[in-house]
Design a protein around this motif. Structure first.
Motif, PDB file in Angstrom:
ATOM      1  N   ALA A  77      -7.426  -0.479  17.231  1.00  0.00           N
ATOM      2  CA  ALA A  77      -6.801  -1.414  16.461  1.00  0.00           C
ATOM      3  C   ALA A  77      -6.144  -1.685  15.069  1.00  0.00           C
ATOM      4  CB  ALA A  77      -6.287  -2.367  17.709  1.00  0.00           C
ATOM      5  N   LEU A  78      -7.802  -2.150  14.292  1.00  0.00           N
ATOM      6  CA  LEU A  78      -7.537  -2.036  12.919  1.00  0.00           C
ATOM      7  C   LEU A  78      -7.129  -1.339  11.954  1.00  0.00           C
ATOM      8  CD1 LEU A  78      -8.220  -4.434  10.850  1.00  0.00           C
ATOM      9  CD2 LEU A  78     -10.792  -3.698  11.040  1.00  0.00           C
ATOM     10  N   PHE A  79      -8.147  -0.370  12.790  1.00  0.00           N
ATOM     11  CA  PHE A  79      -7.943   1.499  11.707  1.00  0.00           C
ATOM     12  C   PHE A  79      -5.884   1.798  11.735  1.00  0.00           C
ATOM     13  CE2 PHE A  79      -7.044   6.003  12.017  1.00  0.00           C
ATOM     14  CZ  PHE A  79      -7.128   6.694  11.073  1.00  0.00           C
ATOM     15  N   LEU A  80      -5.228   1.246  13.134  1.00  0.00           N
ATOM     16  CA  LEU A  80      -3.813   1.636  13.165  1.00  0.00           C
ATOM     17  C   LEU A  80      -2.785   0.813  13.057  1.00  0.00           C
ATOM     18  CD1 LEU A  80      -4.174   2.971  16.969  1.00  0.00           C
ATOM     19  CD2 LEU A  80      -3.763   4.523  14.573  1.00  0.00           C
ATOM     20  N   ALA A  81      -3.776  -0.529  12.743  1.00  0.00           N
ATOM     21  CA  ALA A  81      -2.571  -1.759  12.781  1.00  0.00           C
ATOM     22  C   ALA A  81      -2.968  -1.731  10.930  1.00  0.00           C
ATOM     23  CB  ALA A  81      -3.165  -2.425  12.781  1.00  0.00           C
ATOM     24  N   ALA A  82      -4.256  -1.296  10.129  1.00  0.00           N
ATOM     25  CA  ALA A  82      -4.190  -1.645   9.041  1.00  0.00           C
ATOM     26  C   ALA A  82      -3.217  -1.067   7.696  1.00  0.00           C
ATOM     27  CB  ALA A  82      -5.202  -1.518   8.217  1.00  0.00           C
ATOM     28  N   PRO A  83      -2.678  -2.199   6.813  1.00  0.00           N
ATOM     29  CA  PRO A  83      -1.389  -1.581   6.125  1.00  0.00           C
ATOM     30  C   PRO A  83      -2.258  -0.140   5.016  1.00  0.00           C
ATOM     31  CG  PRO A  83      -2.036  -3.616   5.083  1.00  0.00           C
ATOM     32  CD  PRO A  83      -2.940  -3.485   6.456  1.00  0.00           C
ATOM     33  N   GLU A  84      -3.399   0.037   5.319  1.00  0.00           N
ATOM     34  CA  GLU A  84      -4.059   0.823   3.820  1.00  0.00           C
ATOM     35  C   GLU A  84      -3.727   2.642   4.917  1.00  0.00           C
ATOM     36  OE1 GLU A  84      -8.471   0.564   3.637  1.00  0.00           O
ATOM     37  OE2 GLU A  84      -8.826   0.611   5.931  1.00  0.00           O
ATOM     38  N   ASN A  85      -3.820   2.745   6.106  1.00  0.00           N
ATOM     39  CA  ASN A  85      -3.354   3.929   7.233  1.00  0.00           C
ATOM     40  C   ASN A  85      -2.121   3.470   6.998  1.00  0.00           C
ATOM     41  OD1 ASN A  85      -6.024   3.929   7.181  1.00  0.00           O
ATOM     42  ND2 ASN A  85      -5.644   2.839   8.510  1.00  0.00           N
TER      43      ASN A  85
ATOM     44  N   THR B 225       0.795  -1.310  -0.238  1.00  0.00           N
ATOM     45  CA  THR B 225       0.373   0.114  -0.154  1.00  0.00           C
ATOM     46  C   THR B 225       0.882   1.174  -0.148  1.00  0.00           C
ATOM     47  OG1 THR B 225      -0.053   0.252   2.471  1.00  0.00           O
ATOM     48  CG2 THR B 225      -1.994  -0.609   1.092  1.00  0.00           C
ATOM     49  N   ALA B 226       2.225   1.178   0.747  1.00  0.00           N
ATOM     50  CA  ALA B 226       2.672   2.115   0.914  1.00  0.00           C
ATOM     51  C   ALA B 226       3.245   3.289  -0.828  1.00  0.00           C
ATOM     52  CB  ALA B 226       3.654   2.421   1.938  1.00  0.00           C
ATOM     53  N   ALA B 227       3.826   1.973  -1.438  1.00  0.00           N
ATOM     54  CA  ALA B 227       4.239   2.871  -2.510  1.00  0.00           C
ATOM     55  C   ALA B 227       3.216   3.390  -3.255  1.00  0.00           C
ATOM     56  CB  ALA B 227       4.798   1.597  -3.232  1.00  0.00           C
ATOM     57  N   SER B 228       2.199   3.082  -3.632  1.00  0.00           N
ATOM     58  CA  SER B 228       0.753   3.976  -3.896  1.00  0.00           C
ATOM     59  C   SER B 228       0.264   5.202  -3.596  1.00  0.00           C
ATOM     60  CB  SER B 228      -0.306   2.459  -4.344  1.00  0.00           C
ATOM     61  OG  SER B 228      -0.948   1.850  -3.534  1.00  0.00           O
ATOM     62  N   GLY B 229       0.805   5.042  -2.164  1.00  0.00           N
ATOM     63  CA  GLY B 229       0.030   6.162  -2.033  1.00  0.00           C
ATOM     64  C   GLY B 229      -0.906   6.840  -1.398  1.00  0.00           C
ATOM     65  N   PRO B 230      -1.520   7.852  -1.031  1.00  0.00           N
ATOM     66  CA  PRO B 230      -2.938   7.713  -0.197  1.00  0.00           C
ATOM     67  C   PRO B 230      -4.300   7.319  -1.367  1.00  0.00           C
ATOM     68  CG  PRO B 230      -1.955   9.997  -0.218  1.00  0.00           C
ATOM     69  CD  PRO B 230      -0.870   8.826  -0.852  1.00  0.00           C
ATOM     70  N   SER B 231      -3.729   7.166  -2.696  1.00  0.00           N
ATOM     71  CA  SER B 231      -5.065   7.067  -3.249  1.00  0.00           C
ATOM     72  C   SER B 231      -5.688   5.589  -3.877  1.00  0.00           C
ATOM     73  CB  SER B 231      -4.908   8.377  -4.855  1.00  0.00           C
ATOM     74  OG  SER B 231      -3.299   8.187  -5.060  1.00  0.00           O
ATOM     75  N   ALA B 232      -4.167   4.918  -3.329  1.00  0.00           N
ATOM     76  CA  ALA B 232      -4.463   3.610  -4.249  1.00  0.00           C
ATOM     77  C   ALA B 232      -5.806   3.342  -3.993  1.00  0.00           C
ATOM     78  CB  ALA B 232      -3.987   2.632  -3.129  1.00  0.00           C
ATOM     79  N   ASN B 233      -6.410   2.477  -5.207  1.00  0.00           N
ATOM     80  CA  ASN B 233      -7.323   1.834  -5.374  1.00  0.00           C
ATOM     81  C   ASN B 233      -7.607   0.664  -4.081  1.00  0.00           C
ATOM     82  OD1 ASN B 233      -8.327   3.140  -7.490  1.00  0.00           O
ATOM     83  ND2 ASN B 233      -7.265   2.638  -9.191  1.00  0.00           N
ATOM     84  N   GLN B 234      -8.441   0.157  -3.875  1.00  0.00           N
ATOM     85  CA  GLN B 234      -9.069  -0.821  -3.079  1.00  0.00           C
ATOM     86  C   GLN B 234     -10.607  -1.046  -3.060  1.00  0.00           C
ATOM     87  OE1 GLN B 234      -8.292  -0.276   1.391  1.00  0.00           O
ATOM     88  NE2 GLN B 234      -8.189  -2.335   1.971  1.00  0.00           N
ATOM     89  N   ASP B 235     -10.784  -2.544  -3.442  1.00  0.00           N
ATOM     90  CA  ASP B 235     -12.215  -3.090  -3.551  1.00  0.00           C
ATOM     91  C   ASP B 235     -12.580  -2.821  -1.784  1.00  0.00           C
ATOM     92  OD1 ASP B 235     -10.927  -5.512  -5.498  1.00  0.00           O
ATOM     93  OD2 ASP B 235     -11.738  -3.774  -6.076  1.00  0.00           O
TER      94      ASP B 235
END
Length: 275
Positions: free
Chosen positions: A250-258, A6-16
């Motif tokens: 906890a999920l919010f902070l741990a999730a790689p989307e964040n 996720t990090a490489a694609s930045g905040p606009s990364a597409n996610q289903d």
């Protein structure tokens, strides 16, 4: 290095929208037999994580494993006394060996504070510092090579609202949780280059958990109902929290989307940190 996917694609990364937030990740959670840890283990598994449950409470931990497996998730129990560094190292190695990787180290386990300054014994002081701060430090140390090998990941701590502000009832508890928060910030700075994010949740009083019962039990002069009511009234949201609310934080902070969040001490306390 950056956290994978996720990090490489930045905040606009597409996610289903229907994708799982922790799919293919492996997580080790301490203190997941009951309370916040149990709720987090269940939620992380529902979001695709394979979960290692490190706890001294064998019966409760095995029940958490059964509940995760009943929902189709993957979990296993490793018995762990957090006052023994060999146990912590063994739990980390067991998780990495079982799942072939480790992406999340969540040190959640905790105990109620020993009470007032004049009532705190050396044994009680050592216990709370060992379980909260020492285990959090060395757990991160043991997890670090596996997180690096995975290309990055998350270290997460359950601190407390009483690490953000002082406790009148238990200064040792406040000191141990404040130490966890400074550890969170120090590791966030030192591990960022490895793509490892380090954050903490800071719960308020959480109803129906062993820790909350321990708070009530440590002082026989406390009337449980009135003490709970006082804790409800001093926060803008006039109620106690529940383990599932802490698990979602906890999920919010741990999730790689964040992947742009690190070094955060997130109050999850109904506004208590402001009161």
């Amino acid at each position: 290095m950056q956290e994978p996917d996720t990090a490489a694609s930045g905040p606009s990364a597409n996610q289903d929208e229907g994708s799982m937030k922790l799919e293919s990740r492996a997580a080790l959670i301490t203190g997941a037999a009951t309370g916040i840890g149990r709720a987090s283990a269940l939620l992380f598994a529902r979001e695709g994580a394979r979960v290692a449950i490190a706890d001294i409470n064998r019966d409760g931990a095995l029940q958490t494993v059964r509940d995760i497996e009943r929902e189709g998730g993957q979990a296993f129990f490793v018995e762990c006394d957090l006052r023994r560094l060999k146990h912590i190292a063994g739990a980390v190695e067991a998780a990495a060996e079982r799942y072939g990787r480790l992406d999340i180290f969540f040190h959640n386990a905790g105990v109620a504070g020993p009470g007032l300054l004049e009532n705190t014994t050396e044994e009680a002081y050592d216990q709370i510092m060992d379980i909260h701060l020492k285990a959090g430090f060395f757990g991160a140390q043991y997890a670090l090579p596996h997180l690096r090998r995975a290309g990055g990941g998350s270290i997460l701590y359950t601190a407390s609202g009483l690490g953000l502000r002082p406790s009148r009832q238990s200064p040792a508890y406040s000191a141990s949780k404040a130490g966890l928060l400074m550890l969170t910030r120090a590791l966030a700075v030192s591990l960022a280059q490895d793509g490892i994010r380090v954050n903490a949740i800071c719960p308020g009083p959480i109803d129906s958990t062993p820790l909350w019962q321990g708070v009530l039990a440590r002082n026989p002069d406390i009337v449980a109902d009135s003490y709970a009511e006082m804790n409800r009234q001093v926060r803008p949201i006039k109620r106690l929290g529940n383990p599932e609310e802490m698990a979602r934080a906890a999920l919010f902070l741990a999730a790689p989307e964040n992947s742009y969040i690190t070094g955060v001490a997130l109050p999850v306390d109904g506004g208590g940190a402001m009161s």
